[in-house]
Design a protein around this motif. Structure first.
Motif, PDB file in Angstrom:
ATOM      1  N   PRO A  13       0.817  -0.915  -0.239  1.00 42.05           N
ATOM      2  CA  PRO A  13       0.164   0.439   0.389  1.00 42.05           C
ATOM      3  C   PRO A  13       0.765   1.552  -0.001  1.00 42.05           C
ATOM      4  N   ASP A  14       1.735   1.099   0.616  1.00 44.67           N
ATOM      5  CA  ASP A  14       2.625   2.019   0.455  1.00 44.67           C
ATOM      6  C   ASP A  14       3.877   2.505  -0.955  1.00 44.67           C
ATOM      7  N   PRO A  15       3.605   3.884  -1.939  1.00 43.65           N
ATOM      8  CA  PRO A  15       4.033   3.759  -2.689  1.00 43.65           C
ATOM      9  C   PRO A  15       5.108   3.721  -2.772  1.00 43.65           C
ATOM     10  N   GLY A  16       5.727   4.233  -1.630  1.00 39.91           N
ATOM     11  CA  GLY A  16       7.875   4.462  -1.251  1.00 39.91           C
ATOM     12  C   GLY A  16       8.202   3.079  -1.679  1.00 39.91           C
ATOM     13  N   PHE A  17       7.599   1.750  -1.054  1.00 46.38           N
ATOM     14  CA  PHE A  17       7.806   1.259  -1.025  1.00 46.38           C
ATOM     15  C   PHE A  17       7.835  -0.068  -2.442  1.00 46.38           C
TER      16      PHE A  17
END
Length: 54
Positions: A13-17
């Motif tokens: 869910p975290d776009p940064g990951f």
């Protein structure tokens, strides 16, 4: 059950990951000799490019 799906079916869910997740998935799949279809491989390469900017 997220354990049986790869990045083509589910992304964190975290776009940064997401870039790290896809790169790690590809590295682990290669190290275990997991076979993917040609279309799956193309999709993973394209997804890597979109998420990682390569």
């Amino acid at each position: 059950m997220k354990g049986v799906r790869g990045p083509l079916d589910r992304l964190p869910p975290d776009p940064g990951f997401r870039c790290q997740y896809v790169l790690r998935f590809r590295r682990i799949a290669a190290s275990y000799g997991l076979v993917q279809s040609a279309s799956e491989d193309r999709e993973l390469v394209a997804l890597t490019g979109r998420l990682c900017g390569t």
